[in-house]
Design an enzyme around this catalytic site. Structure first.
Site, PDB file in Angstrom:
ATOM      1  N   GLU A  67       0.835  -1.203   0.000  1.00 14.85           N
ATOM      2  CA  GLU A  67       0.000   0.000   0.000  1.00 14.85           C
ATOM      3  C   GLU A  67       0.874   1.259   0.000  1.00 14.85           C
ATOM      4  O   GLU A  67       0.550   2.246  -0.671  1.00 14.85           O
ATOM      5  CB  GLU A  67      -0.973   0.006   1.187  1.00 14.85           C
ATOM      6  N   HIS A  94       1.789   2.199  -3.412  1.00 13.80           N
ATOM      7  CA  HIS A  94       0.813   3.027  -4.135  1.00 13.80           C
ATOM      8  C   HIS A  94       0.999   4.505  -3.787  1.00 13.80           C
ATOM      9  O   HIS A  94       0.874   5.372  -4.649  1.00 13.80           O
ATOM     10  CB  HIS A  94      -0.622   2.608  -3.795  1.00 13.80           C
TER      11      HIS A  94
END
Ligand SMILES: [Zn+2]
Length: 223
Positions: free
Chosen positions: A96, A99
């Site tokens: 994550e 990202h």
């Protein structure tokens, strides 16, 4: 009958990928990294190692509901990832964080995917009703509009593949270089991410096969 020929392979692949992801996640959620870091601490360390300090890290809800929200510049990590010092948790958290790094570095496909979200939501809800209406009312234009709407869904699942693979690649590299896991631990943390990537492959395959099925309906209509 022919509907299932198109839908079943994607469905089976999706179920299999999801099972493997959950099994792998559970296996390495019992293994503590030598660094002792939780998912939230790992994400923070990985972002800091790249000079990123303006990303919020929040505790979300639900099992494996982890995601990066680009508009709020926030990582929402599920409780089992946010608070847990395990190879699974740091793996998912670093993905994550990958990202968030994509956004910070202006990685093109991420912006393209975000731009496709509204069209994709519209497409996944309206495509089939519009296609059906086109067939029933014998309006080829309507049928083609439905195909176009669903093509947007396919485009979304395809652009998702490089975005997800790139976030995983960043995580695999930076989780070692920033001292979150040792080189020996890295393949275990990465195996969770490799399994999760298969779920995105499954939805891309599913959407392509569904589009093909819709196209065969067009062939039948003109008979
Ligand atoms: Zn992702």
């Amino acid at each position: 009958m022919s509907y299932w020929i198109f839908v079943l392979p994607g469905l089976l692949l999706a179920v299999l990928a999801s099972l493997v992801t959950q099994t792998t996640f559970r296996r390495y959620s019992r293994v503590r990294p030598a660094s002792g870091l939780t998912g939230a601490e790992a994400a923070e360390r990985m972002l800091q190692s790249q000079g990123i300090v303006n990303v919020r890290i929040e505790r979300g809800r639900g099992f494996l509901s982890d995601h990066f929200d680009p508009s709020a510049n926030t990582l929402r990590l599920s409780p089992g990832v946010h608070d847990s010092p395990s190879l699974s948790a740091v793996g998912v958290a670093c993905h994550e964080a990958g990202h968030a790094l994509q956004k910070a570095s202006g990685y093109g496909p991420l912006g393209l995917r975000s731009a496709l979200v509204p069209v994709t939501q519209l497409g996944s809800q309206l495509a089939f009703p519009v296609i059906l209406a086109g067939m029933v009312l014998h309006r080829p234009g309507l049928f083609q509009l439905g195909i176009l709407l669903f093509a947007a869904v396919v485009a979304f699942t395809l652009i998702t593949l490089p975005v997800e693979w790139n976030a995983t690649a960043r995580a695999k590299r930076l989780m070692v270089s920033s001292g979150i896991v040792t080189p020996q631990e890295q393949p275990h943390a990465a195996s969770v991410l490799n399994a999760a990537f298969m779920t995105y492959v499954a939805s891309a395959v599913s959407s392509i096969l569904t589009l093909l099925y819709y196209l065969t309906l067009g062939g039948r209509r003109s008979d």
